[in-house]
Design an enzyme around this catalytic site. Structure first.
Site, PDB file in Angstrom:
ATOM      1  N   TYR A   1       0.804  -1.226   0.000  1.00  0.00           N
ATOM      2  CA  TYR A   1       0.000   0.000   0.000  1.00  0.00           C
ATOM      3  C   TYR A   1       0.840   1.280   0.000  1.00  0.00           C
ATOM      4  CZ  TYR A   1      -4.528  -2.249   0.320  1.00  0.00           C
ATOM      5  OH  TYR A   1      -5.661  -2.971   0.044  1.00  0.00           O
TER       6      TYR A   1
ATOM      7  N   ASP B   1      -8.754 -33.284   6.504  1.00  0.00           N
ATOM      8  CA  ASP B   1      -9.713 -34.042   5.700  1.00  0.00           C
ATOM      9  C   ASP B   1      -9.002 -35.198   5.004  1.00  0.00           C
ATOM     10  OD1 ASP B   1     -11.873 -32.409   6.319  1.00  0.00           O
ATOM     11  OD2 ASP B   1     -11.611 -31.127   4.561  1.00  0.00           O
TER      12      ASP B   1
END
Length: 359
Positions: A102, A240
């Site tokens: 930024y 998972d």
């Protein structure tokens, strides 16, 4: 005032204590030996069992020239960021990668450009990113039996009731204190929050839980590494039963190609796979309608992992992945909730931890 632990009796942790003793014995022997570098590989890294993926010193380099039309802009951007790093180091201040972007977002174009240049500079100078005084924004969470003091003197108590954000400056934390018997890394935030709601930390006290909310950020990996280096407690992963979950576990354990130049500071090869194992799906009679077919992308990812050099050192991992490949099915941790709503925290994890159900 001291509080007595609310967790299981000491005998519950007997297998965990034995596992920790074996880990400490391995450390005293000097860790693992180089394993399966892979003949004919053209990658700029090698695998060592005691460290993970490491950048090789004689790898091919990429040249960026100031007088080349193709690379003049990238050369200028590198110089700009180097000048910012110089000012940060000189003033002993820190900035995030987002802060740097930024400062001139139009010049950089997007955050990825900044991220890649910072990684290139870190690799080129052969120093960790934190030595450049550039921090990453943390997304990870931690909870459980852990206390520490941040660089600014803030005292942090990671109580089990609510999770604490992983600090942005891991190097700056000090006075870490824990009585934890193990650290559980949870792949997904939803599963992590469910375990908190089920009061898992207290039921299994003393322990620590952490999550990187999917693919872990640098700070979460640094914190896991710091906890391992400081306490040498067993570390387990709960992911998972799919190629993506296995990939995330491999990042914690062995590192990634993109950060191989900093492997010594990030990887914890002692990590073990606690669940969800593909073999658990059949063993527990998880309903078939809760399983998900592997996509073509899943199959490609699975094939890629099976070809990696560290899998030759993990025959039990290979067997589990072959079970997944043969069944052509995957399962999320949430599939266990079809057995009962609290099956994960009440039955699955306690049994795994008590009887050594990890690989």
């Amino acid at each position: 005032m001291a509080f007595a632990p609310m967790g299981p009796e000491a005998s519950f942790f007997e297998v965990l204590d034995q596992h920790r003793a074996s880990l400490l014995a391995a450390l005293r022997r000097g860790g693992g030996q180089p394993c399966g570098a892979g003949a004919g590989t053209h990658l700029a890294s090698r695998f060592e069992d005691s460290v993970g993926l490491q950048m090789v010193s004689h790898c091919t380099t990429r040249k960026i020239k100031s007088d080349s039309p193709k690379s003049v802009k990238n050369f200028a951007l590198i110089l700009k960021i180097l000048s910012m790093i110089y000012k940060l180091v000189q003033s002993n201040t820190y900035a995030t990668k987002r802060d740097i972007y930024y400062t001139d977002s139009q010049l950089f174009g997007n955050q990825t450009v900044v991220d890649n240049i910072i990684n290139d500079i870190s690799c080129m100078l052969k120093v960790p990113r934190r030595c450049l005084h550039i921090l990453s924004t943390s997304k990870g969470l931690i909870a459980g039996n852990l206390r520490y003091i941040e660089e600014d003197g803030t005292k942090v108590n990671c109580s089990c009731a609510t999770a604490v954000a992983v600090p942005s400056n891991i190097q700056g934390i000090q006075n870490l204190i824990t009585d934890a018997k193990f650290l559980l890394i949870v792949e997904k935030d939803a599963t992590f929050q469910r375990l908190l709601d089920d009061n898992f930390c207290n039921k299994m006290a003393p322990c620590i839980m952490a999550t990187g909310k999917g693919v872990p950020d640098l700070n979460t990996r640094l914190l896991v590494k710091k906890l391992w280096d400081t306490f040498h407690i067993p570390i387990f992963t709960l992911v998972d039963a799919d190629p993506h979950g296995i990939e995330i576990m491999c990042i914690y354990k062995y590192g990634s190609m993109s950060m191989s130049f900093e492997a010594h500071n990030l990887t914890v090869p002692a990590i073990r796979w606690l669940g969800l194992l593909p073999s658990d799906i059949k063993r527990l009679n998880v309903p078939k309608d809760t399983l998900i077919p592997l996509t073509k992308r899943d199959q490609m990812k699975l094939d890629s992992i099976l070809k990696r050099p560290y899998i030759t050192c993990q025959p039990f991992w290979r067997k589990e992945m072959e079970i997944m490949a043969d069944s052509k099915m995957k399962a999320e941790i949430q599939a266990l909730s079809f057995l009962s709503s609290d099956y994960l925290s009440r039955v699955y994890l306690p049994n795994k931890l008590k009887f050594g159900g990890w690989i």
